[in-house]
Design a protein around this motif. Structure first.
Motif, PDB file in Angstrom:
ATOM      1  N   UNK A  32      13.547  15.239   6.810  1.00 44.07           N
ATOM      2  CA  UNK A  32      14.497  14.422   6.040  1.00 44.07           C
ATOM      3  C   UNK A  32      15.589  13.861   6.955  1.00 44.07           C
ATOM      4  N   UNK A  33      16.091  14.695   7.836  1.00 44.11           N
ATOM      5  CA  UNK A  33      17.167  14.263   8.737  1.00 44.11           C
ATOM      6  C   UNK A  33      16.697  13.140   9.661  1.00 44.11           C
ATOM      7  N   UNK A  34      15.435  13.205  10.093  1.00 44.93           N
ATOM      8  CA  UNK A  34      14.906  12.139  10.945  1.00 44.93           C
ATOM      9  C   UNK A  34      14.785  10.819  10.194  1.00 44.93           C
ATOM     10  N   UNK A  35      14.741  10.882   8.867  1.00 46.83           N
ATOM     11  CA  UNK A  35      14.718   9.678   8.038  1.00 46.83           C
ATOM     12  C   UNK A  35      16.123   9.218   7.658  1.00 46.83           C
ATOM     13  N   UNK A  36      17.140   9.906   8.174  1.00 45.67           N
ATOM     14  CA  UNK A  36      18.547   9.612   7.840  1.00 45.67           C
ATOM     15  C   UNK A  36      18.789   9.713   6.345  1.00 45.67           C
ATOM     16  N   UNK A  37      18.065  10.624   5.694  1.00 47.73           N
ATOM     17  CA  UNK A  37      18.211  10.821   4.248  1.00 47.73           C
ATOM     18  C   UNK A  37      18.769  12.211   3.988  1.00 47.73           C
ATOM     19  N   UNK A  38      19.764  12.289   3.127  1.00 44.89           N
ATOM     20  CA  UNK A  38      20.378  13.571   2.795  1.00 44.89           C
ATOM     21  C   UNK A  38      19.772  14.101   1.494  1.00 44.89           C
ATOM     22  N   UNK A  63       7.672   7.632  11.086  1.00 42.12           N
ATOM     23  CA  UNK A  63       7.017   6.823  12.111  1.00 42.12           C
ATOM     24  C   UNK A  63       6.846   5.374  11.661  1.00 42.12           C
ATOM     25  N   UNK A  64       6.655   5.186  10.353  1.00 43.66           N
ATOM     26  CA  UNK A  64       6.472   3.837   9.813  1.00 43.66           C
ATOM     27  C   UNK A  64       7.794   3.167   9.438  1.00 43.66           C
ATOM     28  N   UNK A  65       8.904   3.884   9.568  1.00 42.09           N
ATOM     29  CA  UNK A  65      10.216   3.387   9.128  1.00 42.09           C
ATOM     30  C   UNK A  65      10.164   2.975   7.658  1.00 42.09           C
ATOM     31  N   UNK A  66       9.510   3.817   6.881  1.00 45.79           N
ATOM     32  CA  UNK A  66       9.370   3.545   5.444  1.00 45.79           C
ATOM     33  C   UNK A  66      10.151   4.600   4.667  1.00 45.79           C
ATOM     34  N   UNK A  67      11.030   4.139   3.782  1.00 44.52           N
ATOM     35  CA  UNK A  67      11.814   5.072   2.977  1.00 44.52           C
ATOM     36  C   UNK A  67      11.851   4.591   1.536  1.00 44.52           C
ATOM     37  N   UNK A  81       0.824  -1.205   0.000  1.00 44.40           N
ATOM     38  CA  UNK A  81       0.000   0.000   0.000  1.00 44.40           C
ATOM     39  C   UNK A  81       0.862   1.260   0.000  1.00 44.40           C
ATOM     40  N   UNK A  82       1.933   1.247   0.769  1.00 43.20           N
ATOM     41  CA  UNK A  82       2.829   2.402   0.807  1.00 43.20           C
ATOM     42  C   UNK A  82       3.507   2.621  -0.542  1.00 43.20           C
ATOM     43  N   UNK A  83       3.860   1.540  -1.207  1.00 39.95           N
ATOM     44  CA  UNK A  83       4.489   1.665  -2.526  1.00 39.95           C
ATOM     45  C   UNK A  83       3.522   2.270  -3.542  1.00 39.95           C
ATOM     46  N   UNK A  84       2.259   1.865  -3.480  1.00 46.55           N
ATOM     47  CA  UNK A  84       1.246   2.429  -4.388  1.00 46.55           C
ATOM     48  C   UNK A  84       1.081   3.924  -4.130  1.00 46.55           C
ATOM     49  N   UNK A  85       1.012   4.297  -2.850  1.00 44.58           N
ATOM     50  CA  UNK A  85       0.858   5.720  -2.502  1.00 44.58           C
ATOM     51  C   UNK A  85       2.088   6.518  -2.945  1.00 44.58           C
ATOM     52  N   UNK A  86       3.273   5.952  -2.749  1.00 46.71           N
ATOM     53  CA  UNK A  86       4.501   6.649  -3.148  1.00 46.71           C
ATOM     54  C   UNK A  86       4.539   6.876  -4.656  1.00 46.71           C
ATOM     55  N   UNK A  87       4.185   5.854  -5.408  1.00 43.73           N
ATOM     56  CA  UNK A  87       4.194   5.981  -6.864  1.00 43.73           C
ATOM     57  C   UNK A  87       3.226   7.055  -7.321  1.00 43.73           C
TER      58      UNK A  87
END
Length: 663
Positions: free
Chosen positions: A376-382, A341-345, A312-318
């Motif tokens: 973004x920083x909380x997701x460890x993404x630069x 919160x979902x640990x989804x990246x 479901x998350x992949x569909x929403x992301x797309x």
């Protein structure tokens, strides 16, 4: 016989009311019927309370009629299965037609504040349905106000003498409202700030429980949106449990995506796993109906439920990636926070959002940009595109940053170990200049944070450092509350190590007092990773003169998983040329520090984040060669594959010939 007498009394009341309404319309003198109403109330209550309880309750009020139509409480109720008199049914039809031209409703639509609505209720006696309309209109008028105006208008509302009367009227009317009106009224009162433990709110909650089976999909959705924001109490808990059963029972019949999402939110994280799976199947079957707001709302809904569904998350992301341009800030930020919160990246989604926000760098405010940057920083993404654009904006006008902005910028840039490249000095000079302007007023702990972030970045401005080490600041740091002492100690030790190992050129040598650095012996003893230890020992059996040291503490602060000491490649040639001269241990050996980490690199890259980057920087100064390994990758490898990988990293000179050919 009693029923016939009652029918005649009601018919006479209606005829009198019709005459009264006509006389008011034509300007005739209106007779005060309060005494008659009181007499009728006493007579009906005394004689027919058991036979006609609904009429008896209605008769207890001294005000029976509104000035535009007969109240629905007089029309829609039936007594123990009996039909209402034909004259009442006839007038009910006329009343429905007159509602379309009700002067009350016309004026209600033009009310621009809660006080305007309350003033209107002083001119008319609203029907039960109109009481619900009043509450809803009062809430709607505040939705478009600024925060300050809304606070002021709500204060006027609570002080208005008609507000209490309106709430009392709503208590009397709630039993005669349909489910949708009850839900809207409750939602309006909660959003207006009516105390949730008050009698009126609890009365509406109990009526929602009683009529829960009568709620349709829309009514359940409205009720759910109200319960999401309500404090937990007995009535709310009972209603949520009832709604959970209703959702499970009616799940196949739900057709609205938004209604389903709203109901999912109210179910919360305590929803049983089997129901979550049913909801997932239902939502996946409706994905073809998703609009762009639906996709954004679904991600935050899943975070609210604490339910992770990758399909479901992949569909929403797309869907979001295809429609990023045009998404406002207030929808974009919750998506990022929900992903955390979902640990989804999703790398494509995060890069897409970064590029999109960078294109709007001059449109959005610094506050909006920094909130997104922190997410973004909380997701460890630069977010390279965003940080590049923000760097240029800060260099152009560093004075626009507030102290809070400066701390946020330094925290994110140091945490993500962002490579500023040729703009490094300009950026650090601009941020440092802005920080120095706040030094006279900055709290000590915020000063420590800023110095720590700058030290991680390898920047050591003298003014903040000198202020941090003056007597007043040191005394305040000594009096730190225990809850933040550990965090403060780690920052102080990092600053101390940076001053000693990086050895910056400062006007005056600065050293932190030892009593602020804490006791190193109190650090917990870490355990060896068995899979790594076994692989390294197997590898060293093939090597001569190689020594393994596990869990080595360097500088009483940096913990290294393993250190391998092996003869230097130039040792033999150096030994021949020196003709017997002894070499120092450091010069005659190579120290390889193996650092394994689970989540110390920026997502999607091998770039170490702030604390790990400082550790590697300092270990290199101390003469170590650092090898960074990812725990999850190594642990998932087979034993032979892991050995080959470690051999390549640690002993590249001993690679097999077939490995060299494959490269």
């Amino acid at each position: 016989m009693f029923y016939l007498v009652t029918q005649r009394v009601l018919s006479r009341d209606l005829r009198l009311f019709i005459r009264r309404s006509i006389s008011k319309q034509w300007g005739f003198t209106v007779i005060n019927w309060s005494k008659y109403a009181s007499f009728r109330s006493q007579w009906l209550t005394h004689n027919f309370n058991k036979k006609l309880p609904t009429v008896g309750r209605l008769a207890s009020s001294t005000r029976f009629f509104s000035e535009d139509r007969i109240p629905s409480i007089d029309l829609e109720e039936e007594d123990e299965g009996h039909q209402l008199p034909s004259v009442v049914q006839t007038y009910q039809t006329a009343s429905v037609q007159s509602r379309r031209i009700s002067p009350f409703l016309k004026q209600l639509k033009h009310c621009g504040s809660p006080s305007d609505v309350l003033d209107l209720t002083c001119k008319y006696a609203p029907t039960p349905r109109q009481v619900s309309n009043c509450l809803t209109q009062m809430w709607f008028t505040t939705k478009k106000m600024s925060e300050d105006q809304r606070r002021y208008e709500l204060q006027l509302m609570f002080n208005h003498p008609a507000f209490d009367r309106l709430l009392q009227s709503s208590i009397k009317a709630v039993g005669h409202l349909n489910t949708e009106a009850i839900a809207y009224s409750l939602l309006s009162m909660v959003n207006l700030g009516v105390p949730q433990r008050s009698r009126v709110v609890q009365t509406f909650l109990r009526h929602c429980q009683e009529k829960l089976n009568d709620f349709d999909e829309k009514g359940l959705s409205i009720l759910a949106s109200c319960l999401v924001h309500m404090e937990e109490n007995a009535n709310v808990a009972a209603l949520k449990e009832g709604m959970r059963m209703m959702v499970e029972m009616r799940l196949p019949e739900i057709k609205s995506v938004l209604a389903l999402q709203t109901m999912m939110r109210v179910l919360g994280k305590d929803t049983p796993l089997d129901l979550k799976r049913k909801l997932e199947v239902k939502v996946l079957s409706m994905t073809d109906q998703f609009t762009l707001p639906n996709t954004q709302y679904m991600i935050s809904t899943m975070a609210t439920m604490g339910f992770y569904s990758k399909p479901l998350l992949d569909i929403c992301s797309k869907k979001m990636i295809e429609n990023l341009h045009g998404i406002p800030f207030n929808r974009l930020l919750p998506v990022l926070l929900s992903c955390r919160e979902l640990y989804y990246r999703d790398l494509d989604l995060l890069n897409g959002i970064s590029d999109y926000v960078a294109s709007l760098i001059d449109v959005w405010t610094n506050k909006q940009l920094l909130l997104l940057l922190s997410a973004f920083e909380s997701l460890a993404f630069c977010p390279d595109a965003l940080m590049k654009a923000l760097t240029e904006k800060i260099i152009g006008n560093p004075g626009a940053l507030t102290l809070k902005d400066i701390l946020c910028v330094l925290k994110v840039y140091s945490s993500l170990n962002y490579d500023l490249k040729h703009q490094r000095q300009l950026f650090l000079d601009g941020v440092t200049q802005a920080l120095c302007s706040y030094l006279p007023m900055i709290p000590t702990f915020e000063l420590l944070r800023s110095v720590y972030y700058l030290s991680v970045l390898g920047c050591f401005p003298s003014a903040p450092l000198q202020q941090l080490m003056n007597e007043d600041s040191i005394n305040q740091l000594k009096a730190t509350a225990p809850r933040i002492f550990q965090n403060q100690e780690n920052m102080l030790r990092t600053v101390d190590l940076c001053l000693r190992l990086d050895a910056p050129a400062l006007p005056v040598p600065l050293i932190l007092p030892s009593f602020l650095l804490g006791e190193t012996t109190s650090r917990c003893e870490p355990s060896v990773k068995p899979w790594l230890s076994h692989s390294l020992k197997s590898l060293l059996e093939e090597q001569e003169n190689a020594i393994l040291q596990e869990m080595l503490l360097v500088e009483n602060f940096y913990l290294i998983d393993a250190v391998i000491i092996k003869p230097s490649l130039s040792q033999s040639s150096a030994h021949d040329s020196s003709a017997g001269d002894e070499l120092s241990p450091a010069a005659s050996s190579q120290r390889i520090a193996l650092i394994s980490s689970s989540n110390a690199c920026c997502y999607g890259t091998s770039r170490p984040r702030g604390p790990l980057a400082v550790m590697i920087r300092h270990l290199k100064i101390l003469g170590y060669d650092c090898v960074l390994m990812m725990d999850q990758e190594l642990e998932s490898m087979s034993e032979q594959h892991r050995l080959d990988f470690l051999r390549t990293c640690i002993f590249p000179e001993s690679r097999r010939p077939e490995e060299s050919l494959t490269e």
